[in-house]
Design a protein around this motif. Structure first.
Motif, PDB file in Angstrom:
ATOM      1  N   HIS A 217       0.822  -1.220   0.000  1.00  0.00           N
ATOM      2  CA  HIS A 217       0.000   0.000   0.000  1.00  0.00           C
ATOM      3  C   HIS A 217       0.858   1.274   0.000  1.00  0.00           C
ATOM      4  O   HIS A 217       0.479   2.270  -0.574  1.00  0.00           O
ATOM      5  N   HIS A 218       2.000   1.221   0.685  1.00  0.00           N
ATOM      6  CA  HIS A 218       2.844   2.418   0.805  1.00  0.00           C
ATOM      7  C   HIS A 218       3.970   2.453  -0.219  1.00  0.00           C
ATOM      8  O   HIS A 218       4.835   3.321  -0.156  1.00  0.00           O
ATOM      9  N   SER A 219       3.985   1.490  -1.153  1.00  0.00           N
ATOM     10  CA  SER A 219       5.134   1.399  -2.062  1.00  0.00           C
ATOM     11  C   SER A 219       5.089   2.449  -3.170  1.00  0.00           C
ATOM     12  O   SER A 219       6.119   2.798  -3.731  1.00  0.00           O
ATOM     13  N   GLY A 220       3.901   2.916  -3.490  1.00  0.00           N
ATOM     14  CA  GLY A 220       3.788   3.889  -4.582  1.00  0.00           C
ATOM     15  C   GLY A 220       3.809   3.238  -5.957  1.00  0.00           C
ATOM     16  O   GLY A 220       3.771   3.929  -6.976  1.00  0.00           O
ATOM     17  N   ASP A 221       3.898   1.913  -6.029  1.00  0.00           N
ATOM     18  CA  ASP A 221       3.929   1.220  -7.329  1.00  0.00           C
ATOM     19  C   ASP A 221       2.843   0.135  -7.333  1.00  0.00           C
ATOM     20  O   ASP A 221       2.924  -0.833  -6.579  1.00  0.00           O
ATOM     21  N   PRO A 222       1.830   0.285  -8.185  1.00  0.00           N
ATOM     22  CA  PRO A 222       0.737  -0.695  -8.217  1.00  0.00           C
ATOM     23  C   PRO A 222       1.201  -2.118  -8.530  1.00  0.00           C
ATOM     24  O   PRO A 222       0.587  -3.087  -8.077  1.00  0.00           O
ATOM     25  N   VAL A 223       2.293  -2.245  -9.298  1.00  0.00           N
ATOM     26  CA  VAL A 223       2.829  -3.579  -9.633  1.00  0.00           C
ATOM     27  C   VAL A 223       3.350  -4.256  -8.352  1.00  0.00           C
ATOM     28  O   VAL A 223       3.105  -5.442  -8.098  1.00  0.00           O
ATOM     29  N   CYS A 224       4.018  -3.466  -7.539  1.00  0.00           N
ATOM     30  CA  CYS A 224       4.548  -3.954  -6.263  1.00  0.00           C
ATOM     31  C   CYS A 224       3.385  -4.309  -5.315  1.00  0.00           C
ATOM     32  O   CYS A 224       3.399  -5.359  -4.658  1.00  0.00           O
ATOM     33  N   ASP A 225       2.403  -3.443  -5.287  1.00  0.00           N
ATOM     34  CA  ASP A 225       1.236  -3.657  -4.414  1.00  0.00           C
ATOM     35  C   ASP A 225       0.540  -4.978  -4.765  1.00  0.00           C
ATOM     36  O   ASP A 225       0.192  -5.763  -3.881  1.00  0.00           O
ATOM     37  N   ARG A 226       0.390  -5.240  -6.067  1.00  0.00           N
ATOM     38  CA  ARG A 226      -0.295  -6.459  -6.506  1.00  0.00           C
ATOM     39  C   ARG A 226       0.507  -7.708  -6.132  1.00  0.00           C
ATOM     40  O   ARG A 226      -0.038  -8.703  -5.674  1.00  0.00           O
ATOM     41  N   MET A 227       1.820  -7.618  -6.293  1.00  0.00           N
ATOM     42  CA  MET A 227       2.674  -8.761  -5.943  1.00  0.00           C
ATOM     43  C   MET A 227       2.608  -9.049  -4.438  1.00  0.00           C
ATOM     44  O   MET A 227       2.451 -10.200  -4.015  1.00  0.00           O
ATOM     45  N   LEU A 228       2.688  -7.981  -3.637  1.00  0.00           N
ATOM     46  CA  LEU A 228       2.698  -8.189  -2.189  1.00  0.00           C
ATOM     47  C   LEU A 228       1.319  -8.628  -1.678  1.00  0.00           C
ATOM     48  O   LEU A 228       1.229  -9.379  -0.706  1.00  0.00           O
ATOM     49  N   ALA A 229       0.267  -8.195  -2.364  1.00  0.00           N
ATOM     50  CA  ALA A 229      -1.075  -8.659  -1.986  1.00  0.00           C
ATOM     51  C   ALA A 229      -1.174 -10.169  -2.210  1.00  0.00           C
ATOM     52  O   ALA A 229      -1.779 -10.896  -1.414  1.00  0.00           O
ATOM     53  N   ARG A 230      -0.538 -10.659  -3.289  1.00  0.00           N
ATOM     54  CA  ARG A 230      -0.576 -12.102  -3.568  1.00  0.00           C
ATOM     55  C   ARG A 230       0.173 -12.888  -2.495  1.00  0.00           C
ATOM     56  O   ARG A 230      -0.282 -13.918  -2.013  1.00  0.00           O
ATOM     57  N   ILE A 231       1.328 -12.357  -2.108  1.00  0.00           N
ATOM     58  CA  ILE A 231       2.106 -13.013  -1.045  1.00  0.00           C
ATOM     59  C   ILE A 231       1.308 -12.993   0.263  1.00  0.00           C
ATOM     60  O   ILE A 231       1.253 -13.993   0.991  1.00  0.00           O
ATOM     61  N   ALA A 232       0.677 -11.846   0.541  1.00  0.00           N
ATOM     62  CA  ALA A 232      -0.081 -11.701   1.791  1.00  0.00           C
ATOM     63  C   ALA A 232      -1.208 -12.731   1.877  1.00  0.00           C
ATOM     64  O   ALA A 232      -1.537 -13.219   2.963  1.00  0.00           O
ATOM     65  N   THR A 233      -1.794 -13.087   0.725  1.00  0.00           N
ATOM     66  CA  THR A 233      -2.841 -14.117   0.721  1.00  0.00           C
ATOM     67  C   THR A 233      -2.278 -15.459   1.197  1.00  0.00           C
ATOM     68  O   THR A 233      -2.915 -16.170   1.977  1.00  0.00           O
ATOM     69  N   ASP A 234      -1.082 -15.791   0.738  1.00  0.00           N
ATOM     70  CA  ASP A 234      -0.416 -17.027   1.205  1.00  0.00           C
ATOM     71  C   ASP A 234      -0.189 -16.967   2.715  1.00  0.00           C
ATOM     72  O   ASP A 234      -0.450 -17.938   3.432  1.00  0.00           O
TER      73      ASP A 234
END
Ligand SMILES: [Fe+2]
Ligand SMILES: [Fe+2]
Length: 324
Positions: free
Chosen positions: A182-199
């Motif tokens: 959320h704080h990364s400023g890059d939507p690509v990064c946000d999407r990747m970390l959201a996927r990891i967070a689901t795991d």
């Protein structure tokens, strides 16, 4: 010779091997549930490969420079902490394989969990290098120094302490990844970390449900373990070089701080298992429950004080920026 009455037996201390055996059935149930709900995903799909280009050195490309990064300052700090935390997977695997074993349902879980965690380090490093989000040389030196130290769990002395710790730690990791995105400023990064967070969330659910079963089997001992773990909780990445400074920045940046730790990590697990409402405990369990309740109240008060200091600091920063 006297035969111990049954009620004494019920209060008997559970050894780790007895707990391992008694929990095997619920491990199998939770493992099957996990395998059903965990969706396959491909780390390579989350990486913006077309942004990538050669680095200096052998390939003769362009050296990294801070202005190439699309990520915010706080995002960079948190991404490095989170990746280095994931990088120490060989040590984590060693710890849980020793404790939970490599056979049966426990062993299947240990290996499956390790394989899933492996994806996190892979996708994060690929993203960071392709997008030039962080200094690759500094990152590699940090990784070498961090992994060379290894990781030794504070809770390796006890099964119950270890299960309690990982239940909170998986949720802490989930929240840290999610907020970093959320704080990364890059939507690509946000999407990747959201996927990891689901795991990470599914990992938390596995251990949390195991902890619930442990409360049924050995309520007093589990309560004492949860109290110890909550009171002494440290993030798995605490050994990272410069961790204290990075953690302070992440606290101010709203990625991970006392308020988040209390509200989004400790409380959800304690509430779900109704830990502070469990009745029928013996004297040890009751004392642990009271101490846990008192600790949580104190942590809440500390978190409120932290929130006030943080708000004042952010207001001063905003005023300075406006003046400038
Ligand atoms: Fe992970
Ligand atoms: Fe995890």
């Amino acid at each position: 010779m006297t035969i111990a009455p049954l009620r004494h037996h019920a209060r008997a201390v559970w050894s780790d091997s007895r707990l391992l055996y008694a929990l095997e059935e619920v491990v199998e149930t939770e493992l099957n549930r996990h395998l059903k709900v965990a969706k396959e995903w491909m780390p390579h799909e989350y990486v913006p490969w077309s942004d990538g280009r050669d680095f200096d050195g052998i390939m003769g490309g362009e050296a990294w420079a801070p202005e190439q990064s699309k990520v915010t300052d706080i995002g960079r700090t948190a991404l490095v902490v989170n990746l280095l935390t994931e990088d120490n997977l060989p040590s984590y695997h060693h710890e849980i394989a020793q404790l939970f074993g490599r056979d049966g349902a426990w062993g299947t879980w240990v290996h499956r969990w390790t394989a899933e965690e492996g994806r996190h380090g892979i996708v994060m490093r690929d993203y960071l290098l392709t997008s030039r989000a962080v200094d690759p040389v500094a990152l590699e030196r940090f990784r070498m120094s961090h992994m060379s130290e290894g990781f030794e769990s504070d809770n390796r002395h006890s099964m119950l302490h270890s299960v309690a710790y990982v239940a909170f730690q998986e949720l802490a990791t989930r929240i840290s990844h999610r907020n970093t995105g959320h704080h990364s400023g890059d939507p690509v990064c946000d999407r990747m970390l959201a996927r990891i967070a689901t795991d990470e969330n599914l990992h938390m659910v596995f251990y949390r449900n195991l902890l619930g079963k442990a409360f049924e089997l050995a309520p007093d001992q589990t309560m004492a373990a949860v109290r110890d773990v909550v009171v002494n909780f440290r993030m798995p990445g605490h050994g990272i070089p410069g961790f204290e400074r990075a953690a302070a920045q992440m606290a101010i940046g709203g990625i991970y701080n006392l308020r988040i730790h209390h509200d989004d990590v400790l409380q959800p697990v304690l509430r779900f298992l109704k830990v502070l409402d469990i009745t029928g405990l013996g004297p040890e369990g009751l004392r642990a429950q009271e101490e846990l309740g008192a600790f949580m109240a104190d942590l809440d008060a500390q978190a409120t004080k932290f929130d006030e200091r943080r708000a004042a600091l952010l207001a001063r920063r905003a005023a300075r920026t406006e003046q400038a």
